[in-house]
Design a protein around this motif. Structure first.
Motif, PDB file in Angstrom:
ATOM      1  N   THR A  19     -10.720 -11.865   0.774  1.00 58.20           N
ATOM      2  CA  THR A  19      -9.359 -11.558   0.342  1.00 58.20           C
ATOM      3  C   THR A  19      -9.464 -10.746  -0.944  1.00 58.20           C
ATOM      4  O   THR A  19     -10.064 -11.199  -1.916  1.00 58.20           O
ATOM      5  N   THR A 143      -8.197  -6.535   3.294  1.00 60.95           N
ATOM      6  CA  THR A 143      -6.861  -7.118   3.265  1.00 60.95           C
ATOM      7  C   THR A 143      -6.734  -8.154   2.157  1.00 60.95           C
ATOM      8  O   THR A 143      -7.721  -8.741   1.718  1.00 60.95           O
ATOM      9  N   GLY A 144      -5.487  -8.382   1.773  1.00 58.09           N
ATOM     10  CA  GLY A 144      -5.158  -9.427   0.816  1.00 58.09           C
ATOM     11  C   GLY A 144      -3.861 -10.084   1.245  1.00 58.09           C
ATOM     12  O   GLY A 144      -2.796  -9.754   0.726  1.00 58.09           O
ATOM     13  N   THR A 180     -12.450 -10.039  -6.442  1.00 55.79           N
ATOM     14  CA  THR A 180     -12.576 -11.196  -5.544  1.00 55.79           C
ATOM     15  C   THR A 180     -13.127 -12.395  -6.307  1.00 55.79           C
ATOM     16  O   THR A 180     -13.794 -12.256  -7.327  1.00 55.79           O
TER      17      THR A 180
END
Length: 196
Positions: A19, A143-144, A180
């Protein structure tokens, strides 16, 4: 049984995927956005109901429209991301069932029960949101996904006058690893699963 995909593919989509909270300034062109949706749309949904609706927020003006609904923790990373997808679902998805499931009168299954329609829209729209995350990773994007926003404000800003309701957001782009966190623990099989 088909052969498993290459270990590198599994790593890209699952085991090494993360993420992301920081992003490069690399743009995502409209062709890539369309390719992303074309993968999402073939994922299975019950009775092919396909209630997922996706608003691809890309322009600076659209990002500013989204900004008031974001929590403080999600504001900067969302404004920095080249693309934010509002994953939503259409509460009146059943209007498309004569097109999507033509061999039965599936529309009547939902028009007679608003609770069933809502549950079906939310469940399958969430499923399609998960497909979006995996499809983006398959296309080489990061993606997040996140909550941490005001659904009502998003719905008023982007879906006013419609039956579409937001569920969650997904920032998409080329991630910067500096944002991250260390991977958190996951439950072991024995803690989360059974074989019966």
């Amino acid at each position: 049984m088909k052969s498993p995909v290459d270990a590198n593919v599994i790593a890209q989509i699952f085991t090494e995927a993360r993420t992301y909270n920081k992003w490069s300034d690399e743009d995502i062109d409209d062709g890539t956005i369309r390719a992303l949706y074309d993968l999402v749309k073939v994922g299975p949904t019950s009775a092919n109901c396909s209630p997922g609706r996706f608003c691809f927020v890309k322009s600076p003006a659209a990002k500013q429209k989204l900004a008031p609904a974001l929590s403080r923790a999600n504001l900067e990373k969302t404004l920095q991301a080249p693309l934010t997808v509002i994953v939503a679902h259409d509460e009146a998805f059943y209007e498309k069932l004569p097109q999507l499931f033509p061999h039965a009168d599936a529309k009547s299954w939902f028009t007679s029960s608003p609770a069933t329609a809502h549950e079906t829209a939310f469940r399958n729209g969430s499923l399609q949101g998960a497909y979006l995350i995996l499809a983006a990773r398959a296309l080489g994007l990061d993606t997040g996904p996140m909550s941490g926003f005001d659904n009502k404000l998003v719905d008023e800003a982007f879906f006013a006058g419609t039956t579409i309701r937001s569920n969650f957001l997904v920032n998409v782009g080329v991630g910067n690893m500096s944002g991250t966190f260390p991977r958190l623990p996951r439950l072991a099989f024995e803690e989360a699963a059974t074989i019966v």
